[in-house]
Structures are given as C-alpha cells and as structure tokens.
Design a protein around this motif. Structure first.
Motif, PDB file in Angstrom:
ATOM      1  N   PHE A  63       0.797  -1.227   0.000  1.00  0.00           N
ATOM      2  CA  PHE A  63       0.000   0.000   0.000  1.00  0.00           C
ATOM      3  C   PHE A  63       0.831   1.279   0.000  1.00  0.00           C
ATOM      4  CE2 PHE A  63      -2.538  -3.301   2.086  1.00  0.00           C
ATOM      5  CZ  PHE A  63      -3.736  -3.229   1.387  1.00  0.00           C
ATOM      6  N   GLY A  64       2.125   1.171   0.262  1.00  0.00           N
ATOM      7  CA  GLY A  64       2.969   2.354   0.308  1.00  0.00           C
ATOM      8  C   GLY A  64       3.019   3.022   1.662  1.00  0.00           C
ATOM      9  N   THR A  65       2.206   2.564   2.593  1.00  0.00           N
ATOM     10  CA  THR A  65       2.132   3.154   3.919  1.00  0.00           C
ATOM     11  C   THR A  65       1.498   2.149   4.867  1.00  0.00           C
ATOM     12  OG1 THR A  65       1.426   5.142   5.126  1.00  0.00           O
ATOM     13  CG2 THR A  65      -0.157   4.182   3.573  1.00  0.00           C
ATOM     14  N   CYS A  66       1.510   2.448   6.175  1.00  0.00           N
ATOM     15  CA  CYS A  66       0.986   1.490   7.148  1.00  0.00           C
ATOM     16  C   CYS A  66       0.524   2.235   8.400  1.00  0.00           C
ATOM     17  CB  CYS A  66       2.068   0.475   7.519  1.00  0.00           C
ATOM     18  SG  CYS A  66       1.575  -0.727   8.784  1.00  0.00           S
ATOM     19  N   LEU A  67      -0.609   1.809   8.942  1.00  0.00           N
ATOM     20  CA  LEU A  67      -1.079   2.284  10.241  1.00  0.00           C
ATOM     21  C   LEU A  67      -1.090   1.109  11.200  1.00  0.00           C
ATOM     22  CD1 LEU A  67      -2.365   4.290  12.235  1.00  0.00           C
ATOM     23  CD2 LEU A  67      -4.605   3.730  11.220  1.00  0.00           C
ATOM     24  N   LEU A  68      -0.363   1.222  12.296  1.00  0.00           N
ATOM     25  CA  LEU A  68      -0.301   0.209  13.348  1.00  0.00           C
ATOM     26  C   LEU A  68      -1.117   0.705  14.538  1.00  0.00           C
ATOM     27  CD1 LEU A  68       0.831  -2.314  14.784  1.00  0.00           C
ATOM     28  CD2 LEU A  68       2.879  -0.969  15.304  1.00  0.00           C
ATOM     29  N   VAL A  69      -2.096  -0.093  14.953  1.00  0.00           N
ATOM     30  CA  VAL A  69      -2.946   0.252  16.095  1.00  0.00           C
ATOM     31  C   VAL A  69      -2.686  -0.779  17.190  1.00  0.00           C
ATOM     32  CG1 VAL A  69      -5.289   0.694  16.907  1.00  0.00           C
ATOM     33  CG2 VAL A  69      -4.684   1.193  14.521  1.00  0.00           C
ATOM     34  N   ASP A  70      -2.053  -0.342  18.279  1.00  0.00           N
ATOM     35  CA  ASP A  70      -1.680  -1.240  19.364  1.00  0.00           C
ATOM     36  C   ASP A  70      -2.748  -1.156  20.451  1.00  0.00           C
ATOM     37  OD1 ASP A  70       0.133  -3.101  20.458  1.00  0.00           O
ATOM     38  OD2 ASP A  70       0.939  -1.563  21.796  1.00  0.00           O
ATOM     39  N   CYS A  71      -3.368  -2.283  20.778  1.00  0.00           N
ATOM     40  CA  CYS A  71      -4.609  -2.299  21.554  1.00  0.00           C
ATOM     41  C   CYS A  71      -4.390  -2.834  22.968  1.00  0.00           C
ATOM     42  CB  CYS A  71      -5.647  -3.153  20.828  1.00  0.00           C
ATOM     43  SG  CYS A  71      -5.849  -2.706  19.074  1.00  0.00           S
ATOM     44  N   HIS A  72      -4.871  -2.088  23.957  1.00  0.00           N
ATOM     45  CA  HIS A  72      -4.652  -2.408  25.363  1.00  0.00           C
ATOM     46  C   HIS A  72      -5.885  -2.093  26.194  1.00  0.00           C
ATOM     47  CE1 HIS A  72      -0.193  -2.857  24.971  1.00  0.00           C
ATOM     48  NE2 HIS A  72      -0.403  -2.071  23.924  1.00  0.00           N
ATOM     49  N   SER A  73      -5.787  -2.393  27.503  1.00  0.00           N
ATOM     50  CA  SER A  73      -6.864  -2.037  28.431  1.00  0.00           C
ATOM     51  C   SER A  73      -6.283  -1.430  29.700  1.00  0.00           C
ATOM     52  CB  SER A  73      -7.709  -3.263  28.764  1.00  0.00           C
ATOM     53  OG  SER A  73      -6.972  -4.205  29.529  1.00  0.00           O
ATOM     54  N   MET A  74      -7.105  -0.640  30.381  1.00  0.00           N
ATOM     55  CA  MET A  74      -6.663   0.083  31.578  1.00  0.00           C
ATOM     56  C   MET A  74      -7.424  -0.402  32.809  1.00  0.00           C
ATOM     57  SD  MET A  74      -6.789   4.008  30.095  1.00  0.00           S
ATOM     58  CE  MET A  74      -8.540   3.913  29.639  1.00  0.00           C
ATOM     59  N   PRO A  75      -6.716  -0.797  33.874  1.00  0.00           N
ATOM     60  CA  PRO A  75      -7.409  -1.131  35.120  1.00  0.00           C
ATOM     61  C   PRO A  75      -7.977   0.120  35.776  1.00  0.00           C
ATOM     62  CG  PRO A  75      -5.045  -1.164  35.461  1.00  0.00           C
ATOM     63  CD  PRO A  75      -5.259  -0.961  33.979  1.00  0.00           C
ATOM     64  N   HIS A  76      -9.024  -0.075  36.548  1.00  0.00           N
ATOM     65  CA  HIS A  76      -9.681   1.058  37.204  1.00  0.00           C
ATOM     66  C   HIS A  76      -8.702   1.832  38.091  1.00  0.00           C
ATOM     67  CE1 HIS A  76     -12.836   3.424  39.089  1.00  0.00           C
ATOM     68  NE2 HIS A  76     -12.406   3.024  40.273  1.00  0.00           N
ATOM     69  N   ALA A  77      -7.812   1.098  38.759  1.00  0.00           N
ATOM     70  CA  ALA A  77      -6.888   1.755  39.695  1.00  0.00           C
ATOM     71  C   ALA A  77      -5.984   2.762  39.002  1.00  0.00           C
ATOM     72  CB  ALA A  77      -6.048   0.698  40.411  1.00  0.00           C
ATOM     73  N   SER A  78      -5.673   2.543  37.731  1.00  0.00           N
ATOM     74  CA  SER A  78      -4.772   3.459  37.022  1.00  0.00           C
ATOM     75  C   SER A  78      -5.434   4.772  36.656  1.00  0.00           C
ATOM     76  CB  SER A  78      -4.237   2.786  35.756  1.00  0.00           C
ATOM     77  OG  SER A  78      -5.255   2.673  34.772  1.00  0.00           O
ATOM     78  N   LEU A  79      -6.747   4.850  36.802  1.00  0.00           N
ATOM     79  CA  LEU A  79      -7.490   6.043  36.388  1.00  0.00           C
ATOM     80  C   LEU A  79      -8.034   6.823  37.581  1.00  0.00           C
ATOM     81  CD1 LEU A  79      -9.479   4.401  33.453  1.00  0.00           C
ATOM     82  CD2 LEU A  79      -7.380   5.756  33.295  1.00  0.00           C
ATOM     83  N   MET A  80      -7.664   6.426  38.780  1.00  0.00           N
ATOM     84  CA  MET A  80      -8.165   7.095  39.975  1.00  0.00           C
ATOM     85  C   MET A  80      -7.765   8.572  39.966  1.00  0.00           C
ATOM     86  SD  MET A  80      -9.853   4.825  41.669  1.00  0.00           S
ATOM     87  CE  MET A  80      -9.937   5.409  43.360  1.00  0.00           C
ATOM     88  N   GLY A  81      -8.706   9.410  40.295  1.00  0.00           N
ATOM     89  CA  GLY A  81      -8.454  10.843  40.378  1.00  0.00           C
ATOM     90  C   GLY A  81      -8.529  11.579  39.054  1.00  0.00           C
ATOM     91  N   LEU A  82      -8.836  10.872  37.972  1.00  0.00           N
ATOM     92  CA  LEU A  82      -8.876  11.512  36.650  1.00  0.00           C
ATOM     93  C   LEU A  82     -10.295  11.804  36.179  1.00  0.00           C
ATOM     94  CD1 LEU A  82      -6.161   9.432  34.746  1.00  0.00           C
ATOM     95  CD2 LEU A  82      -5.899  11.659  35.857  1.00  0.00           C
ATOM     96  N   GLY A  83     -11.298  11.483  36.997  1.00  0.00           N
ATOM     97  CA  GLY A  83     -12.665  11.624  36.532  1.00  0.00           C
ATOM     98  C   GLY A  83     -12.989  10.507  35.560  1.00  0.00           C
ATOM     99  N   ARG A  84     -14.039  10.688  34.798  1.00  0.00           N
ATOM    100  CA  ARG A  84     -14.404   9.647  33.850  1.00  0.00           C
ATOM    101  C   ARG A  84     -13.433   9.651  32.670  1.00  0.00           C
ATOM    102  NH1 ARG A  84     -19.783   9.272  29.951  1.00  0.00           N
ATOM    103  NH2 ARG A  84     -18.908   7.666  28.567  1.00  0.00           N
ATOM    104  N   VAL A  85     -12.837   8.508  32.423  1.00  0.00           N
ATOM    105  CA  VAL A  85     -11.981   8.301  31.254  1.00  0.00           C
ATOM    106  C   VAL A  85     -12.347   6.942  30.677  1.00  0.00           C
ATOM    107  CG1 VAL A  85      -9.639   8.123  30.348  1.00  0.00           C
ATOM    108  CG2 VAL A  85     -10.094   9.594  32.320  1.00  0.00           C
TER     109      VAL A  85
END
Length: 289
Positions: free
Chosen positions: A164-186
């Motif tokens: 194709f002459g180019t490439c998009l790489l999408v690296d897929c992960h998940s976040m535990p609730h504890a890592s988002l504490m204090g950030l509001g809804r994310v």
C-alpha cells in the motif's frame, strides 16, 4: 472468513483477511491467556492473580479486523510470562540469580519497577516468583516469545508498506480502574507519544470517532504509548503507530476477569471504528504526507 494462522509453535495468533484491503495492522500484545503448567509452578501466585496483568479479551474486542480487510496479530502467551511491549533486554536485576550482562537495560523506569520484558510483579506490586530466575530462563522466553512477535510484526509492516505504500499500526490495550483514579471519567486513552508516532490527522480522526460513539477520550495521559508504538511509529517513513487503551470497567468484571454486559456494545463500537479506519486510513496517511 478470516484465516487463523498458528505461528512460532503457537505462541502467536494471526488473523488475516481473505482480501487484504486496508493498510492497517491491529496488535494485542497483552491479551494472551495460555498459562503453562511450568510457569504456574514457578509462580507464588495462582492463575487468577497472574491474570490481573492481562489485557483480558482485548483480542476479542478487535476480532472484526479481518472482516474489515485488516490484520490482527496477538500474543497467546501471557504478559506476566513475557512482555513484548518492552525492549528485548529490559530486565530487573533483582529477580535473577546472577549478574546480568552489560547489554541488558537494567535502569529503565519499567525495569526498576519490576515491569520489564520478564516482569517481576503483577498489578498492585505483587511479586510473581517463589525464587529468583536464571538469566538462561530470560533468554529462552525472549527467544520463544519476544523475538517471534516482533519478527512477525516487522514483516507485516514491511508487507503492508510494499502493498500500500504506507501502514497504520494500532496497538490495543486495556486500563485497570486503579490506574485512572483521580482523573474523573476516562473511557479511552489514545497514545501517540505526544504527536511523534502518528500524524495528528489520524489521532484526531480516531478521537472524533470515539467521541461520536459516546466515549470520553484523553490523549497521552496517563498512557502515551509503549515500546511497540514508539519503536515502530515512524511517520516520516510512512508508518504511523497509535496506542488505544480501553477502560476495563466498560466491558469486564475486573475482580472475576469475566466479560460484563458492556462487552458486546463495546465490541460493536470498536467494529465501527475498525471499519472506519480501514476505509479512511489511506486518505488520512496520504494527507499526512
């Protein structure tokens, strides 16, 4: 129908479309859940506790990639056994019997935290092993798991660029609730290493698409992209890489490590995003130059 391809003695899962129509590769490096009896015997933790470090079911959430003309590559082995989203030799010396060779990166923040290529801990700073490992054990795991994953990913990127002459790489992960504490809804965090691994037009399009589906999206905080994103993302060379982190509360019971009622709605939303990227990625990357 997508074609399941066992690779490297079944350490990887690759699904390719019958017709490769999109210059997009999706990776799920942390969703592996094949825990060998030998690994369980080495660990002081039970299987359920070890699974706390998994990005459980992320490969399933992105399973529609082949149907949309893109490739999906996932690890079958667990992250607690070998983490391919790290440098090849990023190791914590405290977990080994002998002094590590000089070529090992022993001082990265990840290695010092016990979260190197061979992790010392799982979530909440819980040590994995009963005893220290030999360096030969690390060499064997890196040869059997890390190297095949990156060899195959590099080959897929090269093949995509050739086609194709180019490439998009999408690296897929998940976040535990504890890592988002204090950030509001994310709900979702997009990581492009602060604009260095992916053209802004692509990151913005993904962000806009997720927001239109009702999700709260942040960029680069608290996750800006790991080794895979930073190593392969080279926009000037025609390879764009972005990391997608999904809040686990959206789709699973974190305590029991089971899909929740939110799994199917999130999977459907992600399938819509995959289809959009498959259709629009060529124009977006051409626009980025």
């Amino acid at each position: 129908m997508d074609i399941p391809t066992p690779l490297a003695e079944e350490t990887l899962m690759e699904r390719q479309p019958c017709g490769w129509r999109a210059p997009v590769i999706f990776t799920s490096p942390h969703s592996g859940r094949d825990y060998s009896a030998a690994f369980i015997a080495q660990a002081r933790l039970d299987r359920r506790t070890l699974r706390r470090s998994e990005d459980s079911f992320v490969d399933d959430l992105f399973a529609a990639a082949p149907e949309c003309g893109a490739v999906l590559l996932a690890a079958r082995f667990p992250r607690a056994f070998c983490d391919v989203n790290r440098e090849r030799w990023e190791l914590d010396p405290a977990m080994f019997e002998e002094t590590l060779p000089n070529f090992v990166n022993r001082t990265s923040p990840r290695a010092e935290a016990g979260l190197g290529t061979i992790p010392r801990i799982v979530a909440a700073d819980t040590p994995i092993y009963r005893e220290r490992l030999s360096f030969a054990e690390a060499e064997a795991r890196i040869a059997a798991c890390w190297a095949p994953f990156h060899d195959r990913l590099a080959a897929l990127i090269a093949q995509t660029k050739a086609e194709f002459g180019t490439c998009l790489l999408v690296d897929c992960h998940s976040m535990p609730h504890a890592s988002l504490m204090g950030l509001g809804r994310v709900d979702i965090v997009l990581g492009d290493a602060h604009g260095t691994t992916c053209a802004d037009a692509i990151t913005t399009r993904i962000e806009t698409a997720f927001r239109a589906l009702g999700f709260v999206v942040r960029r680069n905080h608290p996750y800006a992209g790991g080794f895979i994103t930073r190593h392969y993302g080279r926009p000037r060379d025609g390879v764009h890489a972005i990391q997608i982190e999904l809040a686990r509360r959206l789709y699973m019971d974190e305590a029991n490590i089971t899909p929740s009622a939110g799994f199917q709605p999130l999977q459907q939303a992600i399938t819509r995003l995959i289809a959009l990227l498959a259709a629009e990625a060529p124009a977006l990357m051409a626009q980025a130059g």
